[in-house]
Motif scaffolding. Structure first.
Motif: not given
Length: 251
Positions: A92-93, A98-102, A222-227
């Motif tokens: 679940l975590y 994954s949702v946050v990343f997308l 921004s992309f660094g935080i996403a990945f």
């Protein structure tokens, strides 16, 4: 001497994964605290700017506050799931990460692709706010706040005010003045006399120049935080798989 059991061989791997995932979850929790703080700060300090850009009250600060609160909760949930050693909690975590990343990836790409359109809309919104400066209280408050805070005047420069209805009766707004005591009404109604007493830099050009000069840095962060979310997904999935396959349980 018999070789160690598979469970004993796997236990150090699980312990190592747990240590990494707990460390990651704490960092993830800290980013949620930052988002929450930025949301609260934006609501308190930047509401005039956001209202001006959207021409109405916006929920952007509340989105940041809600996102930050959700990340804080799931960051703590990740720590609990890791310590508990529950496969379904870890899955679940991983799904939440994954949702946050997308979401972050889509937001980052959209902002980068439509940056010129966003810039144009902000410019149009500010021009309209300057033209209708004295018609609505919210528009006037927002423009004054921007001009005083950024030490700027007008859209491109202070002469933009000459094209407004407000200038015909009141001149340039006092929020453009470098020193209020040097800006009597007669000076503000004369562009030539006001030139040395008001800020000459336009507000919109000042904001966009700063944004464009730092665009690459902002995009990279921004992309660094996403990945960064993918690290958590990988750790959570690996730990869940090891625990499930080896039937490992916390005692």
């Amino acid at each position: 001497m018999s070789p160690p059991s598979r469970r004993l061989q796997t236990k150090p791997v699980i312990t190592c994964l747990k240590t990494f995932l707990i460390s990651y979850s704490l960092i993830f929790w800290f980013t949620g605290m930052i988002l929450l703080a930025v949301g609260v700060w934006g609501k308190v300090s930047l509401e005039a700017y956001i209202t001006l850009a959207s021409n109405e009250t916006t929920n952007a600060p509340y989105v940041l506050i809600g996102t930050g609160a959700a990340i804080i909760i799931f960051g703590l949930f990740g720590c609990f799931a890791t310590c508990r050693g529950s496969p379904w909690m870890l899955k679940l975590y991983a799904m939440f990460l994954s949702v946050v990343f997308l979401a972050e990836l889509v937001a980052g790409i959209s902002g980068f692709v439509f940056r010129h359109e966003i810039k144009e809309k902000l410019g149009t919104a500010y021009q309209n706010a300057v033209k209708s400066y004295n018609s609505t209280e919210s528009s006037r408050t927002a423009v004054d706040a921007i001009q005083r805070t950024l030490q700027c005047c007008g859209v491109k420069n202070y002469t933009d005010w000459a094209e407004t209805d407000y200038f015909k009766y009141q001149g340039i707004p006092a929020s453009c003045c470098k020193v209020n005591t040097n800006c009597p009404p007669d000076t503000l109604k004369d562009l030539n006399r006001a030139k040395n007493e008001v800020y000459n830099t336009g507000c919109f050009s000042l904001v966009t120049n700063v944004m464009e000069s730092n665009l690459d840095i902002i995009a990279g962060i921004s992309f660094g935080i996403a990945f960064f979310q993918l690290i958590g997904v990988f750790l959570a999935c690996c730990l869940s798989r090891y625990i499930t396959n080896n039937q490992y349980e916390m005692v």
